[in-house]
Design an enzyme around this catalytic site. Structure first.
Site, short mmCIF file in Angstrom:
data_model
loop_
_atom_site.label_atom_id
_atom_site.label_comp_id
_atom_site.label_asym_id
_atom_site.label_seq_id
_atom_site.Cartn_x
_atom_site.Cartn_y
_atom_site.Cartn_z
N PRO A 94 -6.86 6.07 4.51
CG PRO A 94 -9.49 6.93 4.77
CD PRO A 94 -7.97 6.14 5.71
CE1 TYR B 96 9.76 -0.39 -5.27
CE2 TYR B 96 9.87 -2.37 -3.94
CZ TYR B 96 9.22 -1.82 -4.56
OH TYR B 96 7.82 -1.95 -5.09
CG PHE C 235 0.08 1.58 -1.55
CD1 PHE C 235 1.41 1.96 -0.86
CD2 PHE C 235 -0.07 2.52 -2.59
CE1 PHE C 235 2.13 2.56 -1.21
CE2 PHE C 235 1.23 3.12 -3.23
CZ PHE C 235 2.29 3.37 -2.28
#
Length: 294
Positions: free
Chosen positions: A218, A68, A213
């Site tokens: 969507p 990260y 997530f």
């Protein structure tokens, strides 16, 4: 106005001996604004404030990785700067396996003999003598036996307290459990993306299931940029909360072994995410949201 803390989400004992609040924090978004941090770097001081505020709100489970990073930011370095010396109850989990070059591009997964170096790099960046939890993050491999066996050796050597696996199927979990104890599985999961076979197997085996997530709308491939479901918005209005909070609440409701690691680079969004642990959906609302599975 009463501040809602992570205690409202309940507690789970990772590996049987590391109690964590079920609403945790994911560090991925601290370093950039694009997938895997190849975009505009976050403001450093803001990222440090987010981490310190998370701990103030009772979050004691932080998920990170040495991969990260952006051009000028490292999630592990930010965690070390903001939170070291670490509280005794703070659990830090990391992932190893994927390899990114200096340009941020992903290369081939690490070989089994390279995993010790990955763990040691996380330890160096975080200023730790051992890692509480290390996930082997798969990148499409059919079998994890050789890699997970190498990680299990690092547990025996005292570098790692508990083992996890990420981006896996139920068959991978069964394979891993034949090699060493598994404390957690970290997979994508949410209203629009389900893997109930793995989630259920985790519950049966006493393994934490840690979705990522889980709050995304969507259109995850477009960074959650799609239109929100009308049903999610209706539930959110009924509770006076955000759609993201509804999504996190639904995920936490999938089982006591489910832990959320909502990530953000904003203090306001952090507080909203933590407050999702206090949202209690009705049975009718859960059934309505269950029916949205794609």
């Amino acid at each position: 106005m009463t501040t809602i803390t992570a205690a409202e989400s309940g507690t789970w004992a990772l590996g049987g001996d590391l109690p964590v609040r079920r609403m945790g924090f994911g560090a991925m978004r601290l370093t950039g604004t694009a997938p895997f941090h190849q975009g505009v770097p976050r403001d450093r001081e803001q990222s440090l404030r987010v981490l310190r505020r998370a701990v103030e709100l009772g979050v004691n489970h932080i998920d990170t990785a040495a991969f990260y990073f952006s051009q000028t930011r490292s999630a592990n370095e930010l965690i070390n700067t903001a939170l070291s010396p670490y509280a005794d109850d703070l659990v830090i989990a990391t992932k190893i396996g994927p390899v990114r070059d200096v340009r941020g591009e992903f290369a081939a997964p690490a070989r089994p003999d390279e995993l010790r170096g990955h763990v040691e790099e996380n330890l160096r960046q975080l200023g730790r003598e051992h890692m509480d939890l290390v996930y082997l993050r798969l990148m499409g491999q059919d079998s994890l036996a050789e890699h997970f066996g190498a990680l299990a050796e690092l547990r025996e050597a005292g570098l790692v307290r508990h083992l996890g696996i990420s981006n896996v199927k139920a068959a991978h979990l069964k394979e891993a459990l034949e090699i060493a104890p598994v404390a957690a599985v970290q997979n994508p999961y949410g209203i629009d993306r389900r893997d109930d076979e793995t989630l259920t197997l985790c519950g049966e085996r006493g393994v934490a299931f840690v979705p990522f997530f889980s709050g995304a709308k969507p259109g995850r491939e477009a960074q959650g940029g799609g239109e929100e479901h009308a049903a999610v918005l209706d539930v959110a209005r009924a509770h006076g909360v955000s759609a993201t909070q509804v999504r996190h609440a639904w995920v936490l409701g999938r089982g006591e072994h489910v832990l959320a690691i909502a990530g953000t680079g904003s203090v306001d969004h952090l507080e909203d995410n933590v407050a999702a642990g206090a949202v209690r959906l009705t049975e009718d609302e859960v059934r309505t949201l269950d029916a949205l599975a794609g």
